[in-house]
Design a protein around this motif. Structure first.
Motif, PDB file in Angstrom:
ATOM      1  N   PRO A 123      15.618  -1.459   1.312  1.00 26.89           N
ATOM      2  CA  PRO A 123      16.696  -0.847   0.234  1.00 26.89           C
ATOM      3  C   PRO A 123      16.711   0.817   0.667  1.00 26.89           C
ATOM      4  O   PRO A 123      17.500   1.446   0.581  1.00 26.89           O
ATOM      5  CB  PRO A 123      15.106  -0.583  -1.241  1.00 26.89           C
ATOM      6  N   ASN A 153       8.558   5.733  -3.222  1.00 27.39           N
ATOM      7  CA  ASN A 153       9.906   5.625  -2.565  1.00 27.39           C
ATOM      8  C   ASN A 153      10.302   5.643  -3.594  1.00 27.39           C
ATOM      9  O   ASN A 153      10.661   5.727  -4.533  1.00 27.39           O
ATOM     10  CB  ASN A 153       9.835   3.725  -2.546  1.00 27.39           C
ATOM     11  N   SER A 193       6.483  12.715  -1.019  1.00 28.73           N
ATOM     12  CA  SER A 193       7.099  11.883  -0.691  1.00 28.73           C
ATOM     13  C   SER A 193       6.761   9.940  -0.281  1.00 28.73           C
ATOM     14  O   SER A 193       6.453   8.962   0.882  1.00 28.73           O
ATOM     15  CB  SER A 193       6.660  12.395   1.428  1.00 28.73           C
ATOM     16  N   CYS A 194       4.950  10.551  -0.891  1.00 32.22           N
ATOM     17  CA  CYS A 194       4.052   8.893  -1.110  1.00 32.22           C
ATOM     18  C   CYS A 194       4.726   7.831  -2.525  1.00 32.22           C
ATOM     19  O   CYS A 194       4.415   6.521  -2.609  1.00 32.22           O
ATOM     20  CB  CYS A 194       3.544   8.871  -0.670  1.00 32.22           C
ATOM     21  N   GLU A 251       4.857   8.488   3.739  1.00 31.05           N
ATOM     22  CA  GLU A 251       4.027   8.289   2.818  1.00 31.05           C
ATOM     23  C   GLU A 251       3.724   7.028   2.047  1.00 31.05           C
ATOM     24  O   GLU A 251       2.907   6.370   1.316  1.00 31.05           O
ATOM     25  CB  GLU A 251       3.302   9.504   2.784  1.00 31.05           C
ATOM     26  N   TYR A 252       5.026   6.699   1.597  1.00 29.81           N
ATOM     27  CA  TYR A 252       4.789   5.984   0.544  1.00 29.81           C
ATOM     28  C   TYR A 252       4.797   4.848   1.237  1.00 29.81           C
ATOM     29  O   TYR A 252       4.052   3.690   0.566  1.00 29.81           O
ATOM     30  CB  TYR A 252       6.554   5.732  -0.521  1.00 29.81           C
ATOM     31  N   GLN A 310       2.724   4.257   3.766  1.00 33.28           N
ATOM     32  CA  GLN A 310       1.416   3.994   3.782  1.00 33.28           C
ATOM     33  C   GLN A 310       0.426   3.622   2.230  1.00 33.28           C
ATOM     34  O   GLN A 310      -0.541   2.992   1.969  1.00 33.28           O
ATOM     35  CB  GLN A 310       0.858   5.031   4.106  1.00 33.28           C
ATOM     36  N   ALA A 311       1.418   4.344   1.690  1.00 29.98           N
ATOM     37  CA  ALA A 311       1.122   4.091  -0.002  1.00 29.98           C
ATOM     38  C   ALA A 311       1.131   3.035  -0.747  1.00 29.98           C
ATOM     39  O   ALA A 311      -0.110   2.473  -1.396  1.00 29.98           O
ATOM     40  CB  ALA A 311       1.542   5.386  -0.948  1.00 29.98           C
ATOM     41  N   GLU A 371       0.994   0.293   1.211  1.00 26.56           N
ATOM     42  CA  GLU A 371      -0.303  -0.521   1.964  1.00 26.56           C
ATOM     43  C   GLU A 371      -1.213  -0.618   1.324  1.00 26.56           C
ATOM     44  O   GLU A 371      -2.104  -1.532   0.991  1.00 26.56           O
ATOM     45  CB  GLU A 371      -0.245  -0.271   3.837  1.00 26.56           C
ATOM     46  N   LEU A 372      -1.676   1.189   1.159  1.00 22.72           N
ATOM     47  CA  LEU A 372      -2.938   0.908   0.587  1.00 22.72           C
ATOM     48  C   LEU A 372      -2.805   0.236  -0.869  1.00 22.72           C
ATOM     49  O   LEU A 372      -3.858  -0.123  -1.382  1.00 22.72           O
ATOM     50  CB  LEU A 372      -3.208   2.593   0.625  1.00 22.72           C
ATOM     51  N   ALA A 373      -2.118   0.560  -1.073  1.00 24.30           N
ATOM     52  CA  ALA A 373      -1.908  -0.174  -2.761  1.00 24.30           C
ATOM     53  C   ALA A 373      -2.545  -1.694  -2.616  1.00 24.30           C
ATOM     54  O   ALA A 373      -1.883  -3.098  -3.745  1.00 24.30           O
ATOM     55  CB  ALA A 373      -0.872  -0.088  -3.695  1.00 24.30           C
ATOM     56  N   GLY A 374      -2.478  -2.404  -1.747  1.00 25.29           N
ATOM     57  CA  GLY A 374      -2.874  -3.958  -1.133  1.00 25.29           C
ATOM     58  C   GLY A 374      -1.456  -4.724  -0.576  1.00 25.29           C
ATOM     59  O   GLY A 374      -2.034  -6.321  -1.374  1.00 25.29           O
ATOM     60  N   ALA A 375       0.220  -3.554  -1.050  1.00 27.35           N
ATOM     61  CA  ALA A 375       0.999  -5.160  -0.572  1.00 27.35           C
ATOM     62  C   ALA A 375       1.068  -5.605   1.043  1.00 27.35           C
ATOM     63  O   ALA A 375       0.978  -4.896   1.637  1.00 27.35           O
ATOM     64  CB  ALA A 375       2.510  -3.837  -1.092  1.00 27.35           C
ATOM     65  N   HIS A 378       6.893  -8.108   0.696  1.00 26.43           N
ATOM     66  CA  HIS A 378       6.730  -6.743   0.470  1.00 26.43           C
ATOM     67  C   HIS A 378       7.255  -4.949   0.942  1.00 26.43           C
ATOM     68  O   HIS A 378       8.609  -4.776   0.236  1.00 26.43           O
ATOM     69  CB  HIS A 378       5.019  -6.410  -0.534  1.00 26.43           C
ATOM     70  N   ARG A 430     -10.059  -1.901   0.442  1.00 28.86           N
ATOM     71  CA  ARG A 430      -8.508  -1.079  -0.451  1.00 28.86           C
ATOM     72  C   ARG A 430      -8.741  -0.833  -2.857  1.00 28.86           C
ATOM     73  O   ARG A 430      -8.363  -0.460  -2.827  1.00 28.86           O
ATOM     74  CB  ARG A 430      -7.471  -2.539   0.251  1.00 28.86           C
ATOM     75  N   PHE A 472      -2.034  11.360  -1.713  1.00 29.21           N
ATOM     76  CA  PHE A 472      -1.415  11.976  -0.395  1.00 29.21           C
ATOM     77  C   PHE A 472      -1.210  13.393  -1.667  1.00 29.21           C
ATOM     78  O   PHE A 472      -1.161  13.988  -2.093  1.00 29.21           O
ATOM     79  CB  PHE A 472      -0.137  11.469  -0.208  1.00 29.21           C
ATOM     80  N   ARG A 481      11.351  -4.713  -0.063  1.00 32.27           N
ATOM     81  CA  ARG A 481      11.071  -3.899  -1.166  1.00 32.27           C
ATOM     82  C   ARG A 481      10.736  -2.463  -0.707  1.00 32.27           C
ATOM     83  O   ARG A 481      11.459  -1.911  -1.709  1.00 32.27           O
ATOM     84  CB  ARG A 481       9.790  -5.045  -2.604  1.00 32.27           C
ATOM     85  N   GLU A 482      10.254  -2.162   0.227  1.00 32.71           N
ATOM     86  CA  GLU A 482       9.761  -0.704   0.442  1.00 32.71           C
ATOM     87  C   GLU A 482      11.081   0.019   1.992  1.00 32.71           C
ATOM     88  O   GLU A 482      11.127   0.518   0.803  1.00 32.71           O
ATOM     89  CB  GLU A 482       8.522  -0.329   0.661  1.00 32.71           C
ATOM     90  N   ILE A 483      11.059  -0.828   2.040  1.00 30.18           N
ATOM     91  CA  ILE A 483      11.963  -0.889   4.419  1.00 30.18           C
ATOM     92  C   ILE A 483      12.947  -0.700   3.691  1.00 30.18           C
ATOM     93  O   ILE A 483      13.511   0.296   3.394  1.00 30.18           O
ATOM     94  CB  ILE A 483      11.463  -0.935   4.780  1.00 30.18           C
ATOM     95  N   ALA A 540      -1.079  -6.786  -6.404  1.00 32.65           N
ATOM     96  CA  ALA A 540      -1.570  -7.010  -4.919  1.00 32.65           C
ATOM     97  C   ALA A 540      -3.244  -7.612  -5.278  1.00 32.65           C
ATOM     98  O   ALA A 540      -4.105  -8.780  -4.775  1.00 32.65           O
ATOM     99  CB  ALA A 540      -2.325  -6.063  -4.168  1.00 32.65           C
TER     100      ALA A 540
END
Lengths: 364, 342, 301
Positions: free
Chosen positions: C214, B105, B102-103, C192-193, C195-196, C198-202, C206, B90, B97, C210-212, B120
């Motif tokens: 809302p 929010n 879509s990536c 993808e947001y 996944q993004a 998660e990749l950013a380390g959240a 969170h 990470r 992407f 915060r993501e889902i 993080a």
């Protein structure tokens, strides 16, 4: 512009009433398609290409859309036609191929049923339900129509047409659906084919095959075509003449080769300079900014916020149209009074210089 | 030469079919892919949809579990990583992407989106705001974008934000999954330019995934062409463009609509492929391209092609003859059947 | 690198741009639908009346165990717009206080059911695997019980009081939200947001909150509004059969039940409370439909 153009659009404008105010999308569009001519409208996403063709074919709901201007097709004023007359024309003398091969076919009918219906009833002014049912179930007429569909499927080089005709759209691949749509558009031998980015949703190799198929059938029938695309390479491959559209305005028009050798409008030049090259020739770093908001478009020339030549004249008034010979024109203040016009190379140099300047600013 | 940053050996990713009642075979999205990328270099992975190119990236970064094979980052085996390695991945490898919309929010401002990786990685609270501004500046955006929502940005601006987010953890390796395919050409050129500048400035290593061969000519040091889960041809970009050898590479090149005569010279004479990409659940025998290939021989359907090396380029093709730099003409003629043009 | 030019309004750069405009636009779109404005009007008026019942009701003293047999069975007059009941109490007053109880029921049932259901649903949808299976099988078990029957069982097993009725209804209501939230979260898990992030380390909290969350709020809010009407109906039904609000407390369902014996002659005793239920339920439904249309447009854009 000759008098016997098949399609002659003049002063076309389209706007939409929305919650964010009035969106002035398309304006001052003059375009024509001669008999046997293939013409493309090229522009990036959100430049008003699709809206223009929808206004021409009468596919826009009014309201919310406001359409003004004249659309003449073979001497008929399309804007004056009744709904029924339009429907007769569409599918008979006007063929249409849309961008999305999946949503343009009804998933619950077989390809054969849909195409045979088009072959049998497309352009027929006999619209009564009873006569529809009678003819729909008349064995001989139906069989003849089906035969015609099969023939057309073979002509668009559909693999295994006998199987395809009894398949549902979901059983076909993207390329085959696109071929079926082209076949459908060609069934009634239209005078004018209007195509909205055919095949661009498909993979490159399949897209390429669709394009060469289109090129072949167009040449064979000497058909008139109005096609829209965002890809200058596609336009070069298929068309005789190109219109370049930006911000809902036609900014330049010229025979195809001329566009690539001596593009006159800075937007066209910027586009050409931004295309990645197989030869490895360096490309300019693109054009700054993005397409305008139509509810609050830039004053004067709509391209001025992104133009490397913009000055006060561009901001204050809409640019004039300058003709170059019979077939070419550009809408840019640089061309007035035969002044020195920008070249592709100069525009490219400026675009790249802009980049470097911005970079040094950021570094500071 | 330094040790490669990323090394992938015989990577396989098979997706088992959904549902326990079906007996569908697994989809072989990636089926034995090997490559390596040296520090500061760019490898372009080319292919059409269904070639498995995006799956490669998502498997490397542990969005998908690896079925078989080996992934090494800086010499360390990170195949199906354990928890500690996930943290390494990470912070060292990031993915940009394809779809910039879509990536992001839709309900979070740009500032909030960019703060996530900083939180993080434990950046102290008081430094975060300054870091966010710095990140935006790096990708050519100003502070006024901080309070905006994604829908207020153009596609190019959104992709800049995505790149900024990926760079926040200061990664070494960036996986770019078609970062410009959703953008217009005039904007695409700007993003490619930005990526090239960032690579130079930060010494990044790129895996650049795209379907558009013309994009990589000036951008990638090496290019690998994928078809149906396998790499078909791989070598220095320059060499690949000057003399494409694999029929698939040639078909890809010849189907690019070009805009100048100079470019046309790089298009091999039209060698169209028949039909379309088959399902990865039903991979053809022998060479995977053979049902579509204009040069296919009977042999091609019987056995897997061996990898041959010609001028630094690895080619997987049976019909290609490296002595004549062509395909066996006799076999060609025997194989051309009318009506196959689709 | 140069900055992409920005074409948004100059004004927006000055003050908190996006959110204000978003709210304003939503309001305009909402205000353009007459039905939803009517629904909003009804709900607002009823809620205000219920909250300020002691000040709004004409005879606050006549709510409970008050009797004035001299004034019993009065048909609607100016002094008693809804008439009086068998004990001589003003029905309008009792309806307003009845609303109070109904809205309290809504607040308690949804106040417990929504957070519990949404939390379980989010965890199930995002985590997947056996966690999902366990949570959803438990939910399915609860869903398999007919709500009114279970409420009946609980209410008759304990004292048939308002509190028991609330508990009975609340114990079932979370299941619908668990299902809804699970579907929404599972749909977003592969966005993808997410996944993004998660990749950013959240971390999981969170991502969940915060993501889902809302992005799930709109459909949940619509369901809450539509459900409010159904909760009122359920409460009224329980009261009607004597398992909810007990006399002399002014439950709307209880009042309808009491009035039935005087039908059709002294119709106002049960018709007005019944009509009161109808108006509020319709109000919530219109409001909910309006919100749904509003959010649908938002999704399309």
């Amino acid at each position: 512009m000759s008098d016997d153009a098949l399609l002659d659009v003049s002063g076309l404008s389209v706007g939409f009433e929305g919650f964010d105010g009035y969106a002035d999308v398309v304006g001052d569009v003059d375009l024509h398609v001669e008999r046997g001519e293939v013409v493309t409208i090229v522009g990036e996403t959100g430049c008003g290409k699709s809206v223009t063709t929808k206004a021409i074919t009468g596919l826009l709901d009014e309201p919310p859309a406001h359409v003004e201007g004249d659309v003449e097709f073979d001497g008929m004023d399309l804007r004056e036609l009744s709904e029924a007359e339009r429907e007769d024309l569409n599918g008979d003398r006007l063929g249409m191929v849309s961008q999305n091969p999946l949503s343009s076919l009804n998933p619950v009918f077989t390809v054969g049923e849909q195409l045979t219906d088009t072959a049998q009833f497309g352009g027929s002014d006999d619209a009564g339900l009873l006569s529809y049912l009678r003819r729909r179930h008349s064995g001989s007429e139906r069989a003849a129509a089906r035969e015609r569909v099969l023939e057309m499927l073979r002509e668009v080089q559909m693999p295994d047409p006998e199987a395809v005709i009894d398949s549902y759209p979901s059983e076909l691949s993207g390329g085959m659906r696109q071929r079926a749509l082209i076949a459908q558009a060609l069934l009634n031998e239209p005078d004018l084919l209007i195509a909205d980015e055919p095949g661009s949703a498909l993979d490159v190799t399949v897209h390429d095959r669709i394009l060469s198929l289109l090129t072949d059938v167009i040449a064979e029938r000497d058909m008139s075509v109005l096609m829209i695309t965002h890809n200058l390479g596609v336009a070069r491959q298929i068309s005789d003449r190109i219109y370049i559209m930006y911000g809902g305005r036609i900014v330049e028009s010229a025979p195809t080769e001329e566009i690539f050798t001596e593009a006159r409008h800075p937007y066209t030049q910027g586009l050409i300079a931004s295309i990645p090259r197989l030869s490895g020739e360096p490309m300019a770093g693109g054009i700054d900014g993005s397409v305008p908001e139509y509810t609050d478009p830039p004053s004067g020339c709509r391209f001025h916020p992104r133009c490397p030549y913009a000055d006060d004249d561009c901001r204050s008034a809409a640019p004039p149209r300058t003709d170059f010979g019979e077939e070419a024109h550009a809408v840019c203040v640089r061309h007035v009074d035969g002044g020195p016009t920008p070249t592709i190379a100069e525009t490219k140099r400026r675009l790249m210089a802009d980049d470097e300047r911005a970079e040094s600013e950021v570094e500071r | 030469m330094s040790a490669p940053v990323l090394e992938v050996k015989n990577l396989k990713k098979h997706f088992a079919s959904d549902g326990w009642l079906t007996d569908e075979p697994p989809a072989k999205a990636v089926d034995g892919v090997s490559f390596s990328i040296d520090e500061g270099e760019t490898l372009a992975l080319i292919g059409e949809s269904g070639s498995g190119k995006s799956t490669v990236a998502k498997t490397i970064i542990d969005i998908h579990e690896t079925t078989d094979g080996l992934i090494r980052y800086q010499g360390e085996d990170i195949t199906n990583p354990i928890r500690r390695q996930v943290e390494t991945i990470r912070s060292e490898i990031q993915l940009v992407f394809q779809d910039p919309t879509s990536c992001l929010n839709p309900r979070r401002t740009i500032r909030k989106t960019l703060l996530v990786p900083l939180k993080a990685t434990g950046v102290p609270r008081e430094e975060r705001e300054a870091r966010v501004s710095e990140m935006l500046e790096r990708v050519g955006l100003t502070d006024e974008y901080l309070r905006k929502y994604p829908h207020e940005l153009s596609g190019g601006q959104k992709q800049r934000v995505n790149i900024a987010r990926a760079l926040a953890v200061e990664p070494q390796l960036l996986l770019l999954d078609e970062p410009t395919s959703a953008l217009d050409v005039s904007v695409q050129a700007k993003i490619v330019d930005l990526l090239a500048d960032l690579q130079e400035e930060l010494g990044l290593t790129y895996l650049f995934i795209t379907h558009d061969l013309s994009l990589v000519r000036n951008f990638a040091d090496e290019t690998a062409v994928m078809y149906l889960g396998e790499i078909q041809e791989q070598g220095p970009t320059e060499e690949l463009f000057e003399s494409p050898r694999h029929p698939y590479t040639r078909a890809l090149l010849s189907s690019i609509p070009v805009t100048s005569a100079a470019d046309e010279a790089y298009r091999p004479e039209s060698e169209p492929l028949r039909g379309e990409v088959p399902s990865p659940r039903d991979v053809p025998s022998g060479c995977r391209l053979h049902p579509r290939c204009p040069h296919a021989t009977e042999d091609c359907s019987m056995r897997q092609p061996d990898t041959r090396h010609v001028n630094d380029v690895a080619v997987n093709c049976i019909a290609y003859d490296d002595d004549t730099d062509g395909f066996d003409a006799l076999l060609d003629a025997a194989n051309t059947t009318p009506g196959d043009a689709s | 690198m140069s900055t992409d030019t920005d074409h948004s309004h100059a004004l927006d750069r000055l003050v908190s741009p996006a959110r204000r405009e978003l709210w304003y636009r939503s309001y305009r779109r909402f205000a353009n639908q007459p039905m939803s404005m009517v629904g909003l009007g009804i709900v607002t008026v009823v809620v205000l009346a219920a909250v300020f019942a002691p000040y709004v009701a004409p005879y606050p003293a006549q709510v409970g165990s008050f009797t004035d047999f001299a004034n019993a069975y009065q048909p609607p007059t100016v002094a008693h717009p809804f008439g009086t009941d068998s004990a001589g109490r003003d029905i309008l007053t009792r309806v307003i206080y009845g609303y109070r109880i109904s809205l309290l029921l809504v607040a308690v049932v949804l106040g417990i059911g929504v957070p519990v259901g949404v939390l379980l649903g989010l965890v199930a949808g995002y985590t997947g695997g056996w966690v999902d299976t366990v949570i959803m099988r438990v939910t399915d078990t609860f869903l398999a019980l007919p709500p009114l029957v279970l409420a009946l069982a609980i209410a008759s097993a304990f004292e048939p009081t308002l509190e028991v009725a609330m508990f009975a209804v609340a114990s079932l209501w979370w299941t619908w939200y668990a299902r809804l939230a699970r579907g929404l979260a599972a749909g977003q898990r592969d966005e993808e947001y997410v996944q993004a992030a998660e990749l950013a380390g959240a971390g999981t909290p969170h991502v969940l909150f915060r993501e889902i969350l809302p992005n799930c709020l709109s459909p949940i809010l619509v369901k809450v509004t539509l459900d409010a009407g159904i909760v009122i109906l359920t409460g009224a039904s329980l009261s009607f059969i004597g398992l909810g609000v007990q006399p002399p407390q002014p439950g709307l369902g209880t009042m309808v039940a009491n009035g039935t014996q005087y039908l059709p002659g002294k119709w106002w005793i049960s018709v007005f409370p019944g009509f009161a239920i109808f108006v509020l339920v319709i109000g919530f439904n219109m409001l909910g439909d309006g919100l749904r249309d509003l959010f649908d447009v938002e999704v399309e854009q």
